[in-house]
Design a protein around this motif. Sequence first.
Motif, PDB file in Angstrom:
ATOM      1  N   ALA A 120       0.982  -1.255  -0.088  1.00 44.07           N
ATOM      2  CA  ALA A 120      -0.072   0.056   0.120  1.00 44.07           C
ATOM      3  C   ALA A 120       0.813   1.343  -0.038  1.00 44.07           C
ATOM      4  CB  ALA A 120      -0.906  -0.100   1.352  1.00 44.07           C
ATOM      5  N   GLU A 121       1.949   1.252   0.852  1.00 49.67           N
ATOM      6  CA  GLU A 121       2.731   2.553   0.853  1.00 49.67           C
ATOM      7  C   GLU A 121       3.412   2.662  -0.432  1.00 49.67           C
ATOM      8  OE1 GLU A 121       2.549   3.753   4.775  1.00 49.67           O
ATOM      9  OE2 GLU A 121       3.718   4.466   3.010  1.00 49.67           O
ATOM     10  N   LYS A 122       4.134   1.520  -1.085  1.00 48.75           N
ATOM     11  CA  LYS A 122       4.608   1.593  -2.446  1.00 48.75           C
ATOM     12  C   LYS A 122       3.715   1.979  -3.591  1.00 48.75           C
ATOM     13  CE  LYS A 122       8.885  -0.045  -1.397  1.00 48.75           C
ATOM     14  NZ  LYS A 122       9.951   0.741  -1.511  1.00 48.75           N
ATOM     15  N   HIS A 123       2.731   1.647  -3.378  1.00 46.38           N
ATOM     16  CA  HIS A 123       1.748   2.051  -4.476  1.00 46.38           C
ATOM     17  C   HIS A 123       0.673   3.231  -4.191  1.00 46.38           C
ATOM     18  CE1 HIS A 123       2.940  -1.662  -5.851  1.00 46.38           C
ATOM     19  NE2 HIS A 123       2.911  -1.355  -6.872  1.00 46.38           N
ATOM     20  N   ASN A 124       1.171   4.066  -3.150  1.00 43.26           N
ATOM     21  CA  ASN A 124       0.550   5.380  -2.891  1.00 43.26           C
ATOM     22  C   ASN A 124      -0.883   5.185  -2.494  1.00 43.26           C
ATOM     23  OD1 ASN A 124       2.675   6.854  -2.972  1.00 43.26           O
ATOM     24  ND2 ASN A 124       2.581   6.346  -5.180  1.00 43.26           N
ATOM     25  N   PHE A 125      -1.443   4.173  -1.851  1.00 38.73           N
ATOM     26  CA  PHE A 125      -2.832   3.878  -1.414  1.00 38.73           C
ATOM     27  C   PHE A 125      -3.380   5.119  -0.421  1.00 38.73           C
ATOM     28  CE2 PHE A 125      -3.900  -1.075  -1.471  1.00 38.73           C
ATOM     29  CZ  PHE A 125      -3.191  -0.977  -2.815  1.00 38.73           C
ATOM     30  N   GLN A 166     -12.769  -7.091   2.948  1.00 41.43           N
ATOM     31  CA  GLN A 166     -12.627  -5.858   3.766  1.00 41.43           C
ATOM     32  C   GLN A 166     -11.116  -5.688   3.577  1.00 41.43           C
ATOM     33  OE1 GLN A 166     -11.357  -5.725   7.313  1.00 41.43           O
ATOM     34  NE2 GLN A 166     -11.811  -7.357   8.179  1.00 41.43           N
ATOM     35  N   SER A 167     -10.362  -4.583   3.858  1.00 43.67           N
ATOM     36  CA  SER A 167      -8.888  -4.359   3.712  1.00 43.67           C
ATOM     37  C   SER A 167      -8.300  -5.136   2.644  1.00 43.67           C
ATOM     38  CB  SER A 167      -8.355  -4.640   5.276  1.00 43.67           C
ATOM     39  OG  SER A 167      -6.855  -4.376   5.149  1.00 43.67           O
ATOM     40  N   ASP A 168      -7.426  -6.038   2.978  1.00 46.64           N
ATOM     41  CA  ASP A 168      -6.552  -6.640   2.078  1.00 46.64           C
ATOM     42  C   ASP A 168      -7.029  -8.121   1.966  1.00 46.64           C
ATOM     43  OD1 ASP A 168      -5.432  -7.516   4.458  1.00 46.64           O
ATOM     44  OD2 ASP A 168      -3.313  -7.702   3.353  1.00 46.64           O
ATOM     45  N   GLU A 169      -8.252  -8.568   2.581  1.00 44.56           N
ATOM     46  CA  GLU A 169      -8.603  -9.948   2.677  1.00 44.56           C
ATOM     47  C   GLU A 169     -10.049 -10.062   1.967  1.00 44.56           C
ATOM     48  OE1 GLU A 169      -8.922 -10.215   7.199  1.00 44.56           O
ATOM     49  OE2 GLU A 169     -11.045 -10.777   6.588  1.00 44.56           O
ATOM     50  N   TYR A 170     -10.111 -11.247   1.716  1.00 46.94           N
ATOM     51  CA  TYR A 170     -11.547 -11.775   0.986  1.00 46.94           C
ATOM     52  C   TYR A 170     -11.694 -13.043   1.483  1.00 46.94           C
ATOM     53  CZ  TYR A 170     -14.668  -8.862  -1.612  1.00 46.94           C
ATOM     54  OH  TYR A 170     -15.544  -8.256  -1.930  1.00 46.94           O
ATOM     55  N   ALA A 188      -8.374   0.748  -4.269  1.00 48.31           N
ATOM     56  CA  ALA A 188      -8.075  -0.540  -3.780  1.00 48.31           C
ATOM     57  C   ALA A 188      -8.988  -1.573  -3.569  1.00 48.31           C
ATOM     58  CB  ALA A 188      -7.030  -0.492  -2.827  1.00 48.31           C
ATOM     59  N   LEU A 189      -9.975  -0.912  -2.736  1.00 48.16           N
ATOM     60  CA  LEU A 189     -11.100  -1.881  -2.454  1.00 48.16           C
ATOM     61  C   LEU A 189     -12.029  -2.304  -3.542  1.00 48.16           C
ATOM     62  CD1 LEU A 189     -11.969   0.351   0.829  1.00 48.16           C
ATOM     63  CD2 LEU A 189     -10.964  -2.075   0.980  1.00 48.16           C
ATOM     64  N   HIS A 190     -12.140  -1.303  -4.415  1.00 48.80           N
ATOM     65  CA  HIS A 190     -12.842  -1.653  -5.775  1.00 48.80           C
ATOM     66  C   HIS A 190     -12.194  -2.878  -6.496  1.00 48.80           C
ATOM     67  CE1 HIS A 190     -15.453   1.918  -5.273  1.00 48.80           C
ATOM     68  NE2 HIS A 190     -16.579   1.139  -5.221  1.00 48.80           N
ATOM     69  N   LEU A 191     -10.927  -2.764  -6.796  1.00 54.98           N
ATOM     70  CA  LEU A 191     -10.229  -3.680  -7.174  1.00 54.98           C
ATOM     71  C   LEU A 191     -10.238  -5.062  -6.511  1.00 54.98           C
ATOM     72  CD1 LEU A 191      -7.998  -4.672  -9.350  1.00 54.98           C
ATOM     73  CD2 LEU A 191      -6.305  -3.751  -8.055  1.00 54.98           C
ATOM     74  N   MET A 192     -10.462  -5.209  -5.194  1.00 62.37           N
ATOM     75  CA  MET A 192     -10.317  -6.368  -4.618  1.00 62.37           C
ATOM     76  C   MET A 192     -11.886  -6.974  -4.989  1.00 62.37           C
ATOM     77  SD  MET A 192      -7.787  -7.182  -2.740  1.00 62.37           S
ATOM     78  CE  MET A 192      -8.568  -7.919  -1.004  1.00 62.37           C
ATOM     79  N   ASN A 193     -12.837  -5.995  -4.947  1.00 61.74           N
ATOM     80  CA  ASN A 193     -14.198  -6.532  -5.173  1.00 61.74           C
ATOM     81  C   ASN A 193     -14.515  -7.237  -6.543  1.00 61.74           C
ATOM     82  OD1 ASN A 193     -14.854  -5.731  -2.623  1.00 61.74           O
ATOM     83  ND2 ASN A 193     -15.740  -3.851  -3.436  1.00 61.74           N
ATOM     84  N   LYS A 194     -13.730  -6.377  -7.518  1.00 61.67           N
ATOM     85  CA  LYS A 194     -13.724  -6.840  -8.832  1.00 61.67           C
ATOM     86  C   LYS A 194     -13.280  -8.017  -9.033  1.00 61.67           C
ATOM     87  CE  LYS A 194     -13.852  -6.856 -13.295  1.00 61.67           C
ATOM     88  NZ  LYS A 194     -15.166  -7.112 -14.096  1.00 61.67           N
ATOM     89  N   CYS A 195     -12.164  -8.564  -8.566  1.00 56.64           N
ATOM     90  CA  CYS A 195     -11.450  -9.723  -8.405  1.00 56.64           C
ATOM     91  C   CYS A 195     -12.276 -10.698  -7.903  1.00 56.64           C
ATOM     92  CB  CYS A 195     -10.207  -9.785  -7.653  1.00 56.64           C
ATOM     93  SG  CYS A 195      -8.893  -8.399  -8.205  1.00 56.64           S
ATOM     94  N   PHE A 229      -4.319  -8.492 -13.636  1.00 58.65           N
ATOM     95  CA  PHE A 229      -5.058  -8.166 -14.793  1.00 58.65           C
ATOM     96  C   PHE A 229      -5.879  -6.751 -14.704  1.00 58.65           C
ATOM     97  CE2 PHE A 229      -8.494  -9.058 -17.782  1.00 58.65           C
ATOM     98  CZ  PHE A 229      -7.861  -9.116 -18.820  1.00 58.65           C
ATOM     99  N   TYR A 230      -6.491  -6.683 -13.683  1.00 56.76           N
ATOM    100  CA  TYR A 230      -7.504  -5.411 -13.517  1.00 56.76           C
ATOM    101  C   TYR A 230      -6.955  -4.353 -12.880  1.00 56.76           C
ATOM    102  CZ  TYR A 230     -11.318  -8.749 -14.695  1.00 56.76           C
ATOM    103  OH  TYR A 230     -11.947  -9.737 -15.511  1.00 56.76           O
ATOM    104  N   TRP A 231      -5.427  -4.270 -12.419  1.00 60.49           N
ATOM    105  CA  TRP A 231      -5.033  -3.153 -11.832  1.00 60.49           C
ATOM    106  C   TRP A 231      -5.228  -1.706 -12.196  1.00 60.49           C
ATOM    107  CZ3 TRP A 231      -2.363  -2.231  -7.213  1.00 60.49           C
ATOM    108  CH2 TRP A 231      -1.735  -0.981  -7.345  1.00 60.49           C
ATOM    109  N   GLN A 232      -4.901  -1.788 -13.793  1.00 59.98           N
ATOM    110  CA  GLN A 232      -4.815  -0.689 -14.589  1.00 59.98           C
ATOM    111  C   GLN A 232      -6.302   0.096 -14.670  1.00 59.98           C
ATOM    112  OE1 GLN A 232      -2.938   1.880 -16.616  1.00 59.98           O
ATOM    113  NE2 GLN A 232      -1.422   0.775 -14.974  1.00 59.98           N
ATOM    114  N   ASP A 233      -7.400  -0.725 -14.458  1.00 56.08           N
ATOM    115  CA  ASP A 233      -8.802  -0.383 -14.456  1.00 56.08           C
ATOM    116  C   ASP A 233      -9.050   0.786 -13.380  1.00 56.08           C
ATOM    117  OD1 ASP A 233      -9.087  -1.667 -16.756  1.00 56.08           O
ATOM    118  OD2 ASP A 233     -10.548  -3.120 -15.844  1.00 56.08           O
ATOM    119  N   TYR A 234      -8.209   0.122 -12.131  1.00 59.48           N
ATOM    120  CA  TYR A 234      -8.593   0.871 -11.047  1.00 59.48           C
ATOM    121  C   TYR A 234      -7.372   1.800 -10.638  1.00 59.48           C
ATOM    122  CZ  TYR A 234     -12.492  -2.072 -10.600  1.00 59.48           C
ATOM    123  OH  TYR A 234     -13.513  -2.932 -10.998  1.00 59.48           O
TER     124      TYR A 234
END
Length: 256
Positions: A37-42, A74-78, A50-57, A97-102
Amino acid sequence: MAKSKFEYVRDFEADDTCLPHCWVVVRLDGRNFHRFAEKHNFAKPNDSRALHLMNKCAQTVMEELEDIVIAYGQSDEYSFVFRRKSNWFKRRASYVFYWQDYFEDQPLLYPPGFDGRVVVYPSNQTLKDYLSWRQADCHINNLYNTVFWALIQQSGLTPVQAQERLQGTLAADKNEILFSEFNTNYNNEPLMYRKGTVLIWQKVDEVTTKEVKLPAEMEGKKMAVTRIRTKPVPLHCDIIGDAFWKEHPEILYEDS
Ligand code: DGT
Ligand code: MG
Ligand code: MG
Ligand code: MG
Ligand code: MG
């Protein structure tokens, strides 16, 4: 026929009579997402991308594996609730795969990892208690993080000072700090942050355009076609109380 000394392993097979009736839960959790999260400026404490990307996955995983009856994130878990065990290892590929969309302006610096654990819950009550535990965890962490980052970002405290300020405070104290110092009613914070995300199968109207085949004079013309599809739909609601389970009895009682 003589029994070999290895024959005893067959006894283990007899043991699985209860398993088909149990709920199997797979929880995936981002590996060292503090750093990721730090490295990718969350955004702190919640990054909706980040949360929408998790939901999409998770939706993608659910569409691929129809054995999943409900998922909670929630957070980084599913957590995925399976009717029975299945092949679930497609998570990381989806996230990349979906990173760029979010994260349009934020390049992916290295591939994320997820650890997985499998737990079997023997009854509806233990499964509900498991999901309640994860949602309670979401609430506790999010309330803490919301005040913690308000103290840092808006009051200029250092992380250590913010931590000291919050030491020993109860939920009511944190709500009060947010209200009196930051003019924030915690109950008005986004539901996705406070409740996490529940994915359940729901019927939705899907509108597609199709080329019309007949009659001949209409050939090549497009027409909107609505059909009903069953899709994993995200909800940000309470799953600890009975209301959710009464509203969606099919999740726990569907026999198949
Ligand atoms: P682990 O799971 O033991 O490998 O280690 P972490 O670092 O993944 O720790 P964990 O899973 O207990 O906590 C989740 C971390 O992910 C936490 O440090 C905060 C970070 N994180 C999750 N969602 C967000 C977000 O939306 N924004 C920010 N800034 N950080 C987030
Ligand atoms: Mg972990
Ligand atoms: Mg952890
Ligand atoms: Mg983690
Ligand atoms: Mg985590």
